[in-house]
Design a protein around this motif. Structure first.
Motif, PDB file in Angstrom:
ATOM      1  N   LEU A   1       6.108   7.479  -2.246  1.00 46.90           N
ATOM      2  CA  LEU A   1       4.925   7.096  -3.003  1.00 46.90           C
ATOM      3  C   LEU A   1       4.887   5.590  -3.260  1.00 46.90           C
ATOM      4  CD1 LEU A   1       2.394   8.086  -4.383  1.00 46.90           C
ATOM      5  CD2 LEU A   1       3.727   8.487  -6.445  1.00 46.90           C
ATOM      6  N   LYS A   2       6.035   5.004  -3.572  1.00 49.37           N
ATOM      7  CA  LYS A   2       6.104   3.562  -3.827  1.00 49.37           C
ATOM      8  C   LYS A   2       5.603   2.768  -2.614  1.00 49.37           C
ATOM      9  CE  LYS A   2       9.252  -0.166  -4.946  1.00 49.37           C
ATOM     10  NZ  LYS A   2      10.613  -0.594  -5.107  1.00 49.37           N
ATOM     11  N   ASP A   3       6.066   3.152  -1.415  1.00 44.64           N
ATOM     12  CA  ASP A   3       5.649   2.458  -0.201  1.00 44.64           C
ATOM     13  C   ASP A   3       4.158   2.663   0.066  1.00 44.64           C
ATOM     14  OD1 ASP A   3       8.265   1.682   0.090  1.00 44.64           O
ATOM     15  OD2 ASP A   3       8.757   3.207   1.586  1.00 44.64           O
ATOM     16  N   ALA A   4       3.672   3.862  -0.190  1.00 46.15           N
ATOM     17  CA  ALA A   4       2.257   4.152   0.026  1.00 46.15           C
ATOM     18  C   ALA A   4       1.385   3.313  -0.899  1.00 46.15           C
ATOM     19  CB  ALA A   4       1.994   5.640  -0.188  1.00 46.15           C
ATOM     20  N   ILE A   5       1.795   3.167  -2.152  1.00 45.25           N
ATOM     21  CA  ILE A   5       1.030   2.354  -3.106  1.00 45.25           C
ATOM     22  C   ILE A   5       1.075   0.888  -2.704  1.00 45.25           C
ATOM     23  CG2 ILE A   5       0.976   1.538  -5.491  1.00 45.25           C
ATOM     24  CD1 ILE A   5       1.790   4.395  -6.315  1.00 45.25           C
ATOM     25  N   GLU A   6       2.239   0.399  -2.269  1.00 47.75           N
ATOM     26  CA  GLU A   6       2.360  -0.986  -1.804  1.00 47.75           C
ATOM     27  C   GLU A   6       1.405  -1.249  -0.629  1.00 47.75           C
ATOM     28  OE1 GLU A   6       4.244  -3.725  -2.735  1.00 47.75           O
ATOM     29  OE2 GLU A   6       4.811  -2.628  -4.539  1.00 47.75           O
ATOM     30  N   GLU A   7       1.359  -0.322   0.322  1.00 50.47           N
ATOM     31  CA  GLU A   7       0.459  -0.483   1.467  1.00 50.47           C
ATOM     32  C   GLU A   7      -0.996  -0.487   1.028  1.00 50.47           C
ATOM     33  OE1 GLU A   7       0.947   1.904   4.983  1.00 50.47           O
ATOM     34  OE2 GLU A   7       3.118   1.909   4.725  1.00 50.47           O
ATOM     35  N   LEU A   8      -1.322   0.374   0.086  1.00 52.91           N
ATOM     36  CA  LEU A   8      -2.690   0.453  -0.424  1.00 52.91           C
ATOM     37  C   LEU A   8      -3.090  -0.855  -1.106  1.00 52.91           C
ATOM     38  CD1 LEU A   8      -5.114   2.405  -0.854  1.00 52.91           C
ATOM     39  CD2 LEU A   8      -4.123   2.910  -3.074  1.00 52.91           C
ATOM     40  N   LEU A   9      -2.202  -1.401  -1.927  1.00 56.76           N
ATOM     41  CA  LEU A   9      -2.484  -2.666  -2.608  1.00 56.76           C
ATOM     42  C   LEU A   9      -2.666  -3.808  -1.606  1.00 56.76           C
ATOM     43  CD1 LEU A   9      -0.016  -2.434  -5.632  1.00 56.76           C
ATOM     44  CD2 LEU A   9      -2.509  -2.297  -5.709  1.00 56.76           C
ATOM     45  N   LYS A  10      -1.855  -3.817  -0.560  1.00 60.62           N
ATOM     46  CA  LYS A  10      -1.991  -4.850   0.463  1.00 60.62           C
ATOM     47  C   LYS A  10      -3.295  -4.681   1.236  1.00 60.62           C
ATOM     48  CE  LYS A  10       2.910  -5.704   1.208  1.00 60.62           C
ATOM     49  NZ  LYS A  10       4.050  -5.520   2.109  1.00 60.62           N
ATOM     50  N   ALA A  11      -3.639  -3.442   1.562  1.00 60.99           N
ATOM     51  CA  ALA A  11      -4.846  -3.182   2.340  1.00 60.99           C
ATOM     52  C   ALA A  11      -6.099  -3.628   1.599  1.00 60.99           C
ATOM     53  CB  ALA A  11      -4.938  -1.696   2.681  1.00 60.99           C
TER      54      ALA A  11
END
Length: 104
Positions: A17-27
């Motif tokens: 989940l942490k990685d998914a949220i990081e990717e979402l914030l970057k996107a």
């Protein structure tokens, strides 16, 4: 022959989940604002409750952290230890989030 190709660009593997949220914030280009909010919220933890109680306002603009203090001696002490405060911020949030500290 493949019947169904996935053209959505989604990843098939499971991600933490942490990685998914990081990717979402970057996107959505929200990572910088998110990190800035985290620094402001964590100010008492970073600097200590005593100094945080003498902080009247704190904000970030263009990667500069502006801290308004109510105590002259505390301000002078922080100015002299600016690099230590930067090290504490970088240790907790990484390099590049804040590039300069300004004490008001």
């Amino acid at each position: 022959m493949e019947k169904h190709k996935d053209f959505t660009g989604r990843k098939k593997e499971i991600a933490p989940l942490k990685d998914a949220i990081e990717e979402l914030l970057k996107a959505y280009r929200l990572k910088d604002k998110f990190d800035e909010r985290r620094i402001i919220q964590a100010w008492p933890e970073i600097i200590g409750q005593t100094i945080a109680s003498r902080t009247s306002s704190i904000y970030i603009k263009e990667k500069k952290l502006f801290v308004k203090l109510t105590s002259g001696p505390v301000k002078k002490e922080l100015i002299m230890n600016r690099s230590k405060v930067m090290d504490l911020i970088e240790k907790q949030f990484g390099k590049g989030v804040i590039e300069e500290l300004v004490f008001l």
